[in-house]
Scaffold this motif. Structure first.
Motif, PDB file in Angstrom:
ATOM      1  N   LEU A  62      63.373  71.741  24.488  1.00 23.82           N
ATOM      2  CA  LEU A  62      62.265  72.590  24.054  1.00 23.82           C
ATOM      3  C   LEU A  62      61.287  72.811  25.198  1.00 23.82           C
ATOM      4  O   LEU A  62      60.901  73.946  25.487  1.00 23.82           O
ATOM      5  CB  LEU A  62      61.547  71.962  22.854  1.00 23.82           C
ATOM      6  CG  LEU A  62      60.259  72.661  22.417  1.00 23.82           C
ATOM      7  CD1 LEU A  62      60.537  74.087  21.956  1.00 23.82           C
ATOM      8  CD2 LEU A  62      59.551  71.873  21.342  1.00 23.82           C
ATOM      9  N   PHE A  63      60.875  71.738  25.867  1.00 21.56           N
ATOM     10  CA  PHE A  63      59.924  71.892  26.965  1.00 21.56           C
ATOM     11  C   PHE A  63      60.510  72.686  28.117  1.00 21.56           C
ATOM     12  O   PHE A  63      59.813  73.470  28.763  1.00 21.56           O
ATOM     13  CB  PHE A  63      59.402  70.531  27.420  1.00 21.56           C
ATOM     14  CG  PHE A  63      58.313  70.005  26.515  1.00 21.56           C
ATOM     15  CD1 PHE A  63      57.046  70.531  26.556  1.00 21.56           C
ATOM     16  CD2 PHE A  63      58.583  68.992  25.607  1.00 21.56           C
ATOM     17  CE1 PHE A  63      56.046  70.069  25.713  1.00 21.56           C
ATOM     18  CE2 PHE A  63      57.593  68.513  24.759  1.00 21.56           C
ATOM     19  CZ  PHE A  63      56.313  69.054  24.815  1.00 21.56           C
ATOM     20  N   GLU A  65      62.689  75.100  27.826  1.00 22.05           N
ATOM     21  CA  GLU A  65      62.642  76.497  27.384  1.00 22.05           C
ATOM     22  C   GLU A  65      61.224  77.056  27.465  1.00 22.05           C
ATOM     23  O   GLU A  65      61.017  78.197  27.885  1.00 22.05           O
ATOM     24  CB  GLU A  65      63.174  76.619  25.948  1.00 22.05           C
ATOM     25  CG  GLU A  65      63.233  78.064  25.458  1.00 22.05           C
ATOM     26  CD  GLU A  65      63.804  78.187  24.054  1.00 22.05           C
ATOM     27  OE1 GLU A  65      63.250  78.954  23.270  1.00 22.05           O
ATOM     28  OE2 GLU A  65      64.818  77.502  23.759  1.00 22.05           O
ATOM     29  N   LEU A  66      60.244  76.255  27.077  1.00 17.58           N
ATOM     30  CA  LEU A  66      58.863  76.705  27.137  1.00 17.58           C
ATOM     31  C   LEU A  66      58.410  76.962  28.581  1.00 17.58           C
ATOM     32  O   LEU A  66      57.637  77.890  28.839  1.00 17.58           O
ATOM     33  CB  LEU A  66      57.923  75.686  26.482  1.00 17.58           C
ATOM     34  CG  LEU A  66      58.041  75.541  24.971  1.00 17.58           C
ATOM     35  CD1 LEU A  66      57.222  74.368  24.480  1.00 17.58           C
ATOM     36  CD2 LEU A  66      57.637  76.817  24.269  1.00 17.58           C
ATOM     37  N   MET A  67      58.885  76.167  29.501  1.00 22.91           N
ATOM     38  CA  MET A  67      58.524  76.326  30.907  1.00 22.91           C
ATOM     39  C   MET A  67      59.157  77.565  31.532  1.00 22.91           C
ATOM     40  O   MET A  67      58.675  78.092  32.519  1.00 22.91           O
ATOM     41  CB  MET A  67      58.914  75.076  31.707  1.00 22.91           C
ATOM     42  CG  MET A  67      58.159  73.831  31.272  1.00 22.91           C
ATOM     43  SD  MET A  67      56.369  73.993  31.301  1.00 22.91           S
ATOM     44  CE  MET A  67      56.079  74.000  33.040  1.00 22.91           C
ATOM     45  N   GLU A  68      60.244  78.061  30.928  1.00 19.48           N
ATOM     46  CA  GLU A  68      60.903  79.276  31.433  1.00 19.48           C
ATOM     47  C   GLU A  68      60.068  80.513  31.176  1.00 19.48           C
ATOM     48  O   GLU A  68      60.100  81.459  31.941  1.00 19.48           O
ATOM     49  CB  GLU A  68      62.288  79.447  30.796  1.00 19.48           C
ATOM     50  CG  GLU A  68      63.303  78.426  31.229  1.00 19.48           C
ATOM     51  CD  GLU A  68      64.607  78.566  30.462  1.00 19.48           C
ATOM     52  OE1 GLU A  68      64.724  79.489  29.618  1.00 19.48           O
ATOM     53  OE2 GLU A  68      65.495  77.725  30.678  1.00 19.48           O
ATOM     54  N   ASP A  69      59.304  80.518  30.093  1.00 20.47           N
ATOM     55  CA  ASP A  69      58.541  81.711  29.714  1.00 20.47           C
ATOM     56  C   ASP A  69      57.386  81.965  30.611  1.00 20.47           C
ATOM     57  O   ASP A  69      56.716  81.453  31.256  1.00 20.47           O
ATOM     58  CB  ASP A  69      58.036  81.583  28.280  1.00 20.47           C
ATOM     59  CG  ASP A  69      59.190  81.676  27.284  1.00 20.47           C
ATOM     60  OD1 ASP A  69      60.269  82.149  27.683  1.00 20.47           O
ATOM     61  OD2 ASP A  69      59.006  81.256  26.130  1.00 20.47           O
TER      62      ASP A  69
END
Length: 69
Positions: A62-63, A65-69
């Motif tokens: 999850l983290f 994926e969040l850092m990719e945005d």
């Protein structure tokens, strides 16, 4: 007798050693409830209307994926 007056009369009957619990409760009850901000309300509405993004995976994923945005 109002509810406030009744509550005050009950407090006088509580033993001193138990008042700490009543005080803790009253302090929590006296804090006004906060309303979510506009962005949070919009997110709630999105989820209520079957929108949003469902995530399945680990917390690390999850983290990442969040850092990719």
């Amino acid at each position: 007798m109002s509810n406030r007056d009744f509550a005050k009369s009950l407090i006088d009957q509580i033993p001193e050693k138990k008042l700490v619990y009543v005080i803790a409760y009253l302090q929590g009850a006296a804090i006004p409830e906060e309303m979510p901000n506009t962005e949070t309300m919009e997110a709630f509405n999105e989820l209520d209307n079957n929108g949003g993004h469902k995530f399945t995976g680990t917390t690390d994923d999850l983290f990442a994926e969040l850092m990719e945005d």
